[in-house]
Write an enzyme that holds these catalytic residues in place. Structure first.
Site, short mmCIF file in Angstrom:
data_model
loop_
_atom_site.label_atom_id
_atom_site.label_comp_id
_atom_site.label_asym_id
_atom_site.label_seq_id
_atom_site.Cartn_x
_atom_site.Cartn_y
_atom_site.Cartn_z
N GLY A 45 8.70 -6.32 -11.30
CA GLY A 45 10.21 -5.57 -10.76
C GLY A 45 9.50 -5.88 -9.28
O GLY A 45 8.56 -5.71 -8.26
N GLN A 50 10.87 -3.73 -0.33
CA GLN A 50 9.49 -4.56 -0.34
C GLN A 50 9.91 -5.66 0.53
O GLN A 50 8.74 -6.03 0.13
CB GLN A 50 9.24 -4.65 -2.09
CG GLN A 50 9.29 -3.07 -2.61
CD GLN A 50 8.43 -3.38 -3.84
OE1 GLN A 50 9.29 -3.63 -4.82
NE2 GLN A 50 7.70 -3.14 -4.37
N CYS A 100 2.43 -0.91 -8.21
CA CYS A 100 3.49 -1.32 -7.00
C CYS A 100 3.16 -2.42 -6.75
O CYS A 100 1.82 -2.58 -6.39
CB CYS A 100 3.76 -0.42 -6.39
SG CYS A 100 4.63 -0.68 -5.31
N LEU A 101 3.16 -3.74 -5.84
CA LEU A 101 3.08 -4.44 -5.48
C LEU A 101 2.85 -4.09 -3.73
O LEU A 101 2.49 -4.19 -2.81
CB LEU A 101 3.84 -6.08 -5.27
CG LEU A 101 4.02 -6.64 -6.43
CD1 LEU A 101 5.62 -7.60 -6.87
CD2 LEU A 101 2.85 -6.94 -7.63
N HIS A 142 11.66 3.02 -11.25
CA HIS A 142 10.72 2.21 -10.74
C HIS A 142 11.64 2.03 -9.03
O HIS A 142 10.93 2.62 -8.24
CB HIS A 142 9.50 1.90 -11.05
CG HIS A 142 8.32 1.50 -10.18
ND1 HIS A 142 7.07 2.22 -9.92
CD2 HIS A 142 8.66 0.61 -8.80
CE1 HIS A 142 6.37 1.44 -8.32
NE2 HIS A 142 7.33 0.42 -8.23
N GLU A 143 11.90 1.07 -8.96
CA GLU A 143 12.41 -0.43 -8.28
C GLU A 143 13.92 1.18 -7.78
O GLU A 143 14.04 1.34 -6.39
CB GLU A 143 13.75 -0.84 -9.11
CG GLU A 143 11.80 -2.27 -9.57
CD GLU A 143 11.11 -2.05 -9.02
OE1 GLU A 143 11.35 -2.14 -7.62
OE2 GLU A 143 10.00 -2.37 -9.58
N HIS A 146 12.43 2.79 -5.18
CA HIS A 146 11.78 2.12 -3.76
C HIS A 146 13.12 1.81 -2.88
O HIS A 146 13.59 2.56 -1.62
CB HIS A 146 12.05 0.82 -3.77
CG HIS A 146 10.41 0.53 -4.10
ND1 HIS A 146 9.93 1.12 -3.70
CD2 HIS A 146 9.47 0.35 -5.69
CE1 HIS A 146 8.18 0.30 -4.14
NE2 HIS A 146 8.63 -0.19 -4.95
ZN ZN Z 1 7.38 -0.53 -6.47
#
Ligand code: ZN
Length: 185
Positions: A45, A50, A100-101, A142-143, A146
């Site tokens: 994701g 991000q 998470c990236l 999760h997204e 963000h």
């Molecule tokens: Zn993330």
């Protein structure tokens, strides 16, 4: 085109992202770049903040991994969420180990509802409203966090966050190695 990913501590990750309109410039290209960036970083994701864009755009994708050849297959599931809105949550919750990236090398169990009702536009501006669960529901939450200026470590206990503090500070200070490109503050 692969875009650099911003890490924990970057101010864009803390902003409330703005909805976009149909005339947002080069949207299809942005979405394609976001998928490319996500897959290149082995993510499932990616939210626009991000990649340092404070807009409500998310890509989610799953590719099966073949351990014999160490390669990924074609995606079995992909969802582009534009201006997503979580309308309601199901009652059941479960734990899942999230990463998470933007928060490299940290993986923690997070408790979230297992299902939800979601309204969103896809990249062709078709409106969807569906009850979703499983992988899609987990990654969506999760997204969408963000987009609301939150990262998954905010959802951990204060004890757990205290224990992670030094590692999070290291990420914020660029002291982390990733196999993908990160953008510094
Ligand atoms: Zn993330």
């Amino acid at each position: 085109m692969i875009l650099p990913i911003v890490g924990y501590g970057h101010p864009t990750l803390r902003k409330i992202a703005q909805p976009i309109t149909k005339d947002y410039p080069n949207l299809k290209e942005l979405v394609a770049n976001m998928y490319e960036t996500m897959y290149a970083a082995d993510g499932v994701g990616l939210a626009a903040p991000q990649v340092d864009l404070s807009i409500r755009v998310v890509v989610i994708g799953f590719r099966p991994y073949d351990e014999k050849t160490n390669t990924y297959g074609e995606p079995t599931e992909e969802h582009t969420l534009i201006n997503p809105e979580i309308l309601s949550f199901g009652e059941k919750k479960d734990w899942f180990n999230e990463g998470c990236l933007s928060v490299p090398e940290i993986h923690e169990d997070v408790l979230r509802p297992t299902s939800l009702r979601l309204r969103w536009y896809d990249e062709d501006w078709q409106l969807h409203e569906e009850d979703i669960d499983g992988f899609f529901a987990r990654v969506t939450q999760h997204e969408v966090d963000h987009l609301d200026g939150k990262v998954f470590t905010d959802r951990l206990s204060s004890l757990r966050r205290t224990m992670l503090k030094r590692r999070l500070n290291d990420i914020a200070n660029g002291k982390v190695r990733t196999h993908y490109k990160m953008k510094r503050k």
